[in-house]
Design a protein around this motif. Sequence first.
Motif, short mmCIF file in Angstrom:
data_model
loop_
_atom_site.label_atom_id
_atom_site.label_comp_id
_atom_site.label_asym_id
_atom_site.label_seq_id
_atom_site.Cartn_x
_atom_site.Cartn_y
_atom_site.Cartn_z
N LEU A 1 12.68 -40.07 13.65
CA LEU A 1 12.51 -40.90 14.84
C LEU A 1 11.06 -41.34 14.87
CD1 LEU A 1 14.52 -38.57 17.24
CD2 LEU A 1 15.32 -40.70 16.17
N VAL B 1 21.95 -44.14 15.94
CA VAL B 1 20.69 -43.64 16.48
C VAL B 1 20.02 -44.79 17.18
CG1 VAL B 1 18.45 -42.60 15.93
CG2 VAL B 1 20.49 -41.94 14.62
N ASP B 2 19.84 -44.65 18.49
CA ASP B 2 19.25 -45.70 19.31
C ASP B 2 19.97 -47.03 19.10
OD1 ASP B 2 17.46 -43.86 20.36
OD2 ASP B 2 15.93 -44.30 18.87
N HIS C 1 15.56 -41.00 23.05
CA HIS C 1 16.42 -41.40 21.93
C HIS C 1 17.86 -41.01 22.25
CE1 HIS C 1 12.94 -42.26 19.42
NE2 HIS C 1 12.43 -41.12 19.88
#
Length: 146
Positions: free
Chosen positions: A109, A80-81, A115
Amino acid sequence: MPIAAGQKITAGQLTRMQPTKYLGEATGSLTASTTYQLIPGCTVTLTTLAANATYSVIGVFDCNVTTIHATNLMVGRLTVDGSGGTGLAIHAMDTQDRDTVAMLWQGTLAAAGSHTLQLEGVINAAGGAGGFLQYSRISVTITEVV
């Protein structure tokens, strides 16, 4: 943020209350190595409107062992990211086979904005060979707070 009795609700608030779904499908195969690599096409890029949106991800890994190894593993993960999370999809390489391996992830988030969620694959040590093939998928559901 809760909605108070009698409060006027905006269209934007109602939009964010609906879960939004995204799908990324493999566009090619990944020959696995001992370094995590992106599975082609298994990327979802999205924009959240509010901080603290939650995500729920289903990752499906189409694992193909071409050269067996008694102890090595094919491993899939979510980033994630750019940051790898906990929870791994694991396939033993002790048989020359092809299997579908799935994993679930959930998280938050923290900031609003763009994202990127993606699936990566690896073989955990030298020896054995295999790949993550065309039926790998990522399904993302985003739920935003009002």
